[in-house]
Design a protein around this motif. Structure first.
Motif, short mmCIF file in Angstrom:
data_model
loop_
_atom_site.label_atom_id
_atom_site.label_comp_id
_atom_site.label_asym_id
_atom_site.label_seq_id
_atom_site.Cartn_x
_atom_site.Cartn_y
_atom_site.Cartn_z
N TYR A 133 3.47 -85.87 16.16
CA TYR A 133 3.03 -84.51 15.41
C TYR A 133 3.94 -83.11 15.87
CZ TYR A 133 -0.62 -87.14 13.28
OH TYR A 133 -1.36 -88.34 12.62
N THR A 134 4.30 -83.17 16.93
CA THR A 134 5.11 -81.89 17.72
C THR A 134 6.48 -82.04 16.89
OG1 THR A 134 3.59 -81.76 19.49
CG2 THR A 134 5.90 -80.73 19.50
N LEU A 189 7.43 -83.69 14.50
CA LEU A 189 7.47 -83.45 12.88
C LEU A 189 7.42 -81.80 12.43
CD1 LEU A 189 5.16 -86.15 11.39
CD2 LEU A 189 7.82 -86.09 11.51
N THR A 190 6.52 -81.28 13.47
CA THR A 190 6.27 -80.10 13.17
C THR A 190 7.82 -78.90 13.57
OG1 THR A 190 4.05 -80.04 13.80
CG2 THR A 190 5.04 -77.70 13.94
N ILE A 222 10.78 -80.32 13.16
CA ILE A 222 11.61 -80.54 12.10
C ILE A 222 11.36 -79.67 10.98
CG2 ILE A 222 12.42 -82.53 10.61
CD1 ILE A 222 12.04 -84.44 12.87
N GLY A 223 10.18 -79.64 10.77
CA GLY A 223 9.72 -78.94 9.56
C GLY A 223 10.02 -77.35 9.74
N LEU A 224 9.89 -77.01 11.16
CA LEU A 224 10.18 -75.58 11.17
C LEU A 224 11.69 -75.24 11.13
CD1 LEU A 224 8.97 -72.80 12.24
CD2 LEU A 224 9.47 -73.40 14.70
N VAL A 258 13.81 -76.99 9.29
CA VAL A 258 14.06 -76.98 7.73
C VAL A 258 13.91 -75.72 7.39
CG1 VAL A 258 13.88 -78.38 5.70
CG2 VAL A 258 14.02 -79.40 7.70
N TRP A 259 12.52 -75.07 7.65
CA TRP A 259 12.31 -74.07 7.07
C TRP A 259 13.12 -72.69 7.36
CZ3 TRP A 259 10.40 -69.61 9.35
CH2 TRP A 259 9.97 -68.51 8.42
N GLN A 260 13.62 -72.80 8.70
CA GLN A 260 14.35 -71.83 9.43
C GLN A 260 15.81 -71.72 8.38
OE1 GLN A 260 14.48 -72.22 13.50
NE2 GLN A 260 12.72 -70.86 13.73
N HIS A 262 15.18 -70.46 5.13
CA HIS A 262 15.00 -69.12 5.11
C HIS A 262 16.35 -68.17 5.38
CE1 HIS A 262 12.79 -65.35 5.90
NE2 HIS A 262 13.22 -65.14 6.91
#
Length: 322
Positions: free
Chosen positions: A295-296, A298-299, A301-303, A305-307, A310
């Motif tokens: 889960y860390t 995945l988090t 990776i998601g962070l 992609v969001w950066q 953004h």
């Protein structure tokens, strides 16, 4: 539905096995089997002890329980202009010194009884003659053949049999009883150590003073308590059972041995269940750690992609990129 039936069948089978094992007709087979399982071989060590004018101590350590008999047999080889001293100590906080003997030669047999839980050390020092030239020092040494017997191995059952007029079977039963007692003591030690690490169980006393008694008389009031706690097979009155069921001496000893062996089986079952519980906890912890790492990941990776999106949106607003 099948598990209770299987468990009941297993318990019934275990009872049948116990009855067949402890029947009078199978006593010799039982003795042979238990001696094969529980008999401990005598361990000996042979080493070379170099001589020095100020020699260091060479110690051999063995684990013991309180009030255990320890027989030390040391056979010191020949060596001119050398003096071998022996000392027996333990590793308890009190650092007990059981005995010390100077200038031992040939075979020396010493007997001590341990005072505390821990290890008993047999220490040797080989002193070189002070008048000997220093260049001759490395060539001087003595061979020591050491044999240490502890507990049941240290008891001379032949002498006991001759003193108490015991038969061969009774002597073997006495020896087997001591060996099983050592196993039970070892299991009790492990259990007490586990209780000390996990929780504390005890028998607590409170001595209440009469409220009408004057306060100045308080320090002189006390009561003596002699506490004895017997657990398991030690708490059973086998003499009463023998008198009630008209058992012979050998049958009484077999009944007592059956209770002790059952305690050992129960203790092993408890240790097995505890190991299974610890193994389950370990597997659960490993699984949680793996899930946390996943889960860390995945988090992150998601962070990331969001950066990216953004920053891209920010640069577009500032007309830095198309």
């Amino acid at each position: 539905m099948t598990r209770p039936m299987a468990r009941h069948a297993g318990q019934h089978g275990f009872r049948c096995i116990l009855r067949s094992m402890f029947s009078p007709t199978s006593v010799p087979f039982l003795l042979l089997t238990l001696f094969t399982l529980f008999a401990q071989p005598v361990q000996a060590i042979k080493f070379q002890l170099s001589a020095y004018k100020t020699p260091p101590a060479k110690c051999i350590w063995n684990a013991v329980h309180p009030n255990q008999l320890v027989i030390v047999t040391a056979n010191v080889g020949k060596g001119d202009r050398q003096r071998v001293d022996i000392e027996i100590v333990d590793s308890s906080p009190q650092k007990n010194q059981y005995l010390s003997k100077r200038n031992i030669n040939g075979e020396t047999r010493l007997a001590v009884t341990s005072h505390a839980e821990g290890e008993v050390g047999v220490c040797f020092r080989n002193y070189l003659d002070k008048d000997l030239p220093s260049e001759d020092t490395p060539t001087r040494s003595r061979i020591i053949d050491l044999d240490i017997d502890i507990g049941a191995d240290a008891v001379d059952y032949n002498a006991i049999a001759a003193q108490e007029s015991l038969s061969g079977l009774e002597t073997e039963m006495r020896k087997l009883e001591e060996i099983v007692k050592e196993i039970v003591d070892e299991m009790d030690y492990l259990k007490k150590r586990e209780q000390r690490f996990s929780s504390t169980n005890g028998v607590c006393f409170r001595n209440y003073l009469d409220k009408d008694l004057p306060s100045e008389d308080t320090p002189t009031r006390s009561r003596i308590i002699d506490l004895d706690i017997d657990i398991g097979a030690d708490a059973v009155d086998y003499n009463a059972i023998a008198a009630q069921e008209s058992l012979s001496g050998l049958e009484t000893e077999m009944r007592k041995l059956e209770g002790i062996v059952k305690e050992i089986v129960d203790e092993m079952d408890y240790l097995k269940k505890r190991e299974q519980r610890f193994s389950s906890t370990n597997e659960s912890t490993n699984k949680r750690v793996q899930n946390f790492g996943f889960y860390t990941f995945l988090t992150l990776i998601g962070l990331g992609v969001w950066q990216i999106f953004h920053l891209r949106s920010y640069f577009k607003r500032k007309y830095l990129i198309d």
